[in-house]
Design an enzyme around this catalytic site. Structure first.
Site, mmCIF file in Angstrom:
data_model
loop_
_atom_site.group_PDB
_atom_site.id
_atom_site.type_symbol
_atom_site.label_atom_id
_atom_site.label_comp_id
_atom_site.label_asym_id
_atom_site.label_seq_id
_atom_site.Cartn_x
_atom_site.Cartn_y
_atom_site.Cartn_z
ATOM 1 N N HIS A 101 -8.109 -64.538 52.277
ATOM 2 C CA HIS A 101 -7.188 -63.795 51.573
ATOM 3 C C HIS A 101 -6.239 -62.564 52.182
ATOM 4 O O HIS A 101 -5.354 -62.092 52.003
ATOM 5 C CB HIS A 101 -8.013 -62.988 50.286
ATOM 6 N N ASP A 157 -19.139 -62.508 41.674
ATOM 7 C CA ASP A 157 -18.342 -61.321 41.992
ATOM 8 C C ASP A 157 -16.799 -61.823 42.302
ATOM 9 O O ASP A 157 -16.103 -60.991 41.780
ATOM 10 C CB ASP A 157 -19.137 -60.535 43.246
ATOM 11 N N LEU A 158 -16.859 -62.737 43.111
ATOM 12 C CA LEU A 158 -15.484 -63.132 43.579
ATOM 13 C C LEU A 158 -14.721 -63.475 42.489
ATOM 14 O O LEU A 158 -13.645 -62.836 42.212
ATOM 15 C CB LEU A 158 -15.662 -64.133 44.687
ATOM 16 N N HIS A 215 -10.768 -63.427 59.030
ATOM 17 C CA HIS A 215 -9.642 -62.462 58.874
ATOM 18 C C HIS A 215 -9.022 -61.869 60.516
ATOM 19 O O HIS A 215 -7.627 -61.979 60.482
ATOM 20 C CB HIS A 215 -9.928 -61.272 58.127
ATOM 21 N N LYS A 272 -11.409 -46.444 55.803
ATOM 22 C CA LYS A 272 -10.882 -47.652 55.342
ATOM 23 C C LYS A 272 -9.710 -47.907 56.070
ATOM 24 O O LYS A 272 -8.558 -47.290 55.861
ATOM 25 C CB LYS A 272 -10.662 -47.975 54.002
ATOM 26 N N GLU A 312 -14.043 -50.694 57.275
ATOM 27 C CA GLU A 312 -14.539 -50.555 55.978
ATOM 28 C C GLU A 312 -15.478 -49.371 55.919
ATOM 29 O O GLU A 312 -16.222 -49.009 56.615
ATOM 30 C CB GLU A 312 -14.899 -51.582 55.434
ATOM 31 N N LYS A 320 -18.531 -52.497 58.874
ATOM 32 C CA LYS A 320 -18.664 -51.782 57.581
ATOM 33 C C LYS A 320 -19.331 -50.277 57.793
ATOM 34 O O LYS A 320 -19.913 -49.834 58.791
ATOM 35 C CB LYS A 320 -19.795 -52.595 56.967
HETATM 36 C C1 BG6 Z 1 -14.223 -60.436 52.467
HETATM 37 C C2 BG6 Z 1 -15.605 -59.790 53.231
HETATM 38 O O1 BG6 Z 1 -13.508 -61.506 53.002
HETATM 39 O O2 BG6 Z 1 -13.215 -59.164 52.824
HETATM 40 C C3 BG6 Z 1 -16.052 -58.655 52.501
HETATM 41 O O3 BG6 Z 1 -16.263 -60.986 52.655
HETATM 42 C C4 BG6 Z 1 -15.033 -57.694 53.039
HETATM 43 O O4 BG6 Z 1 -17.362 -58.354 53.374
HETATM 44 C C5 BG6 Z 1 -13.421 -57.834 52.427
HETATM 45 O O5 BG6 Z 1 -15.365 -56.348 52.495
HETATM 46 C C6 BG6 Z 1 -12.600 -56.950 52.884
HETATM 47 O O6 BG6 Z 1 -11.450 -57.210 52.296
HETATM 48 P P1 BG6 Z 1 -10.389 -56.249 51.911
HETATM 49 O O7 BG6 Z 1 -9.383 -56.877 51.477
HETATM 50 O O8 BG6 Z 1 -10.778 -55.405 51.118
HETATM 51 O O9 BG6 Z 1 -10.041 -55.683 53.463
#
Ligand code: BG6
Length: 509
Positions: free
Chosen positions: A197, A32-33, A259, A364, A235, A359
């Site tokens: 990220h 997926d990633l 994060h 969001k 989210e 989640k």
């Molecule tokens: C990922 C998590 O690192 O970040 C996911 O593994 C999460 O579970 C995602 O949904 C959220 O990323 P973003 O950029 O959509 O906030």
């Protein structure tokens, strides 16, 4: 509106970037990633003419797949992401550089394909080549892949090599330490790119520019003026098709350990001596080291964990966590976290940081809200008994903006203080050089800039911070159910309300 004349001070062309020829090997290449983020980002860089040099993208996976199958999956994902017009010809040109290999990595000794690729790479005459190993795989496969890389013997030669590790890096403090040690057998620290990220998101980077590019903030960015800080990563999506991965990790390992702590460190760090990767990472590390360890006796008071039940998201019925695919019926994995923590250093001592993430929540939203103290006197009489505290709000998603809320006089003959906002919104810049998080980070990997990647000591320190929470989540803290589409577990409201504060954005943003 805060007007910014972008052309006045610098030229903002996305300049010619010196990227040498490269081979980009993605383990978990059809996962997926890789297919949703990494390959589409490489394509976008290609489209923007950033990958001018010769390059090859090698996808490595366990399953047998024909070239046509890979082509279709990748094209579908790029089409989904591509907001501008999709150029088939350009895609075909890009796809010529991609190949897929399947190999059973359970027996690293028998994996020969990588070795042959590396040999080919080694024998090429180009001096500038670089090879990038990107591990887009769950933590339990990482050591096996490192073994395969070691077997190629490439790391013993003085070539330009890099390794990219996705989060979570390890599964706890000990495994992260072990992983770092394993990595150091074949790579140097400056060849290791630990991905988070969130660090590639424009607004997260902008926190540094906003803090350190505006001297007016420095005198007030401290405990004397700041009442508290809130960070929310909420989210609406559930765990999607990642049941197996998610149930082993949960919100603490998936979001909080990486994060959330990275954002926190950028909000709180001291001025680095310069903008080099190590100077910035040195300061972030000091924040991790100053986070007050949550004692066992305080953990239930300061941490709330939850798991989503069924409910409605944007009007649609959704199932609860225990009904998701590949989730055991008795799973105690948390999908929601709220906590109060303190940073015990000169700048932040005594300032509470309220963190929450989850989640299947109502919106969001990723935002950081810095809430300042109230003025010492209410000068405006009884017309308004409470003045709205000043706030600095960094919204990272869904919009990308920075707002400062201030008070002004409301027109008329009464003394009404009225809250207004000064707003900087990225969408007003009309920038053509905006890169998404993965594009930016991949470009940095190719260029060799480590600033937005996590260093060995940072990642270990971040695991130390969450260790007591992970331990409690496996025993003393009750994981409470919350309805999908809500703001999470009720106790998370009390966590802040008991301190006579409340979560921002519920109704007043
Ligand atoms: C990922 C998590 O690192 O970040 C996911 O593994 C999460 O579970 C995602 O949904 C959220 O990323 P973003 O950029 O959509 O906030």
């Amino acid at each position: 509106m805060l007007k910014v004349d972008m052309n006045k001070f610098c030229s903002y062309e996305l300049d010619e970037i010196k990227v040498s020829n490269f081979i980009f090997i993605i383990f978990g290449g059809m996962g997926d990633l890789s297919t949703k983020k990494i390959i589409p980002s490489l394509f976008n860089l290609f489209k923007r003419n950033k990958l001018k040099k010769t390059f090859e993208i090698i996808l490595h996976g366990k399953t047998k797949r024909s070239n046509e199958m890979c082509y279709e999956v990748i094209k579908k994902n790029i089409l989904k992401e591509d907001k501008e017009e999709f150029d088939v010809e350009l895609f075909e040109k890009f796809y010529k550089n991609i190949s897929y290999y399947d190999e059973n990595i359970e027996e690293p000794e028998k994996c020969k394909i990588l070795k042959s690729i590396v040999d080919k790479f080694n024998n090429s005459s180009e001096e500038e080549n670089q090879i990038i190993f990107y591990l887009a795989v769950p933590p339990d496969l990482v050591l096996k892949i490192l073994k395969i890389i070691e077997n190629t013997k490439i790391c013993k030669k003085g070539i330009n090599k890099k390794i990219v590790m996705e989060k979570p890096f390890g599964t706890d403090y000990n495994s992260a330490k072990k992983l770092n040690k394993e990595l150091m057998k074949n790579f140097k620290e400056n060849e290791v790119y630990r991905m988070d990220h969130y660090l590639g998101k424009e607004t997260v980077q902008n926190i540094l520019f906003f803090r350190f590019g505006n001297l007016i903030l420095e005198p007030i960015w401290k405990r004397e003026y700041i009442d508290h800080v809130q960070i929310t990563i909420s989210e609406t999506i559930g765990i999607e098709n990642r049941g197996e991965f998610y149930d082993k990790n949960g919100i603490i390992k998936d979001i909080i350990q990486n994060h959330m702590l990275q954002i926190l460190s950028i909000i709180c760090m001291e001025y680095p001596i310069n903008f080099s990767s190590n100077s910035i990472r040195d300061e972030k590390l000091k924040i991790f080291k100053s986070i007050k360890k949550i004692e066992k006796k305080d953990i239930e008071k300061n941490i709330v964990l939850g798991q989503y039940g069924n409910g409605k998201i944007l009007g649609e019925n959704v199932v609860g966590y225990l009904e998701e695919k590949k989730i055991p019926q008795d799973s105690k994995t948390a999908t929601f976290f709220a906590g109060k923590i303190f940073i015990e250093n000169w700048r932040w001592s005594g300032v509470p940081f309220y963190l929450r993430a989850g989640k299947r929540l109502k919106e969001k939203l990723t935002e950081i809200v810095i809430i300042f103290k109230n003025p010492p006197l209410n000068l405006f009489g009884n017309n308004c008994s409470k003045i709205f505290p000043n706030r600095v709000i960094f919204t990272i998603q869904p919009e990308e903006k920075i707002e400062i809320s201030m008070n002004v006089k409301y027109p008329g003959d009464k003394n009404y203080p009225h809250p207004i906002k000064l707003t900087f919104d990225y969408s007003n810049l009309n920038s053509k050089i905006h890169l998404n998080a993965y594009e930016r980070l991949i470009l940095d990997i190719l260029k060799g800039d480590l600033t937005l990647f996590t260093r060995e000591d940072e990642v270990e320190s971040m695991w130390e911070i969450v260790a007591p929470i992970i331990e409690a989540s496996e025993g003393s803290i009750q994981i409470q159910e919350y309805s999908s589409g809500s703001w999470g577990v009720k106790e998370s409201e009390l966590l802040i309300e008991n301190d006579e504060r409340r979560w921002s954005r519920h109704e007043d943003n």
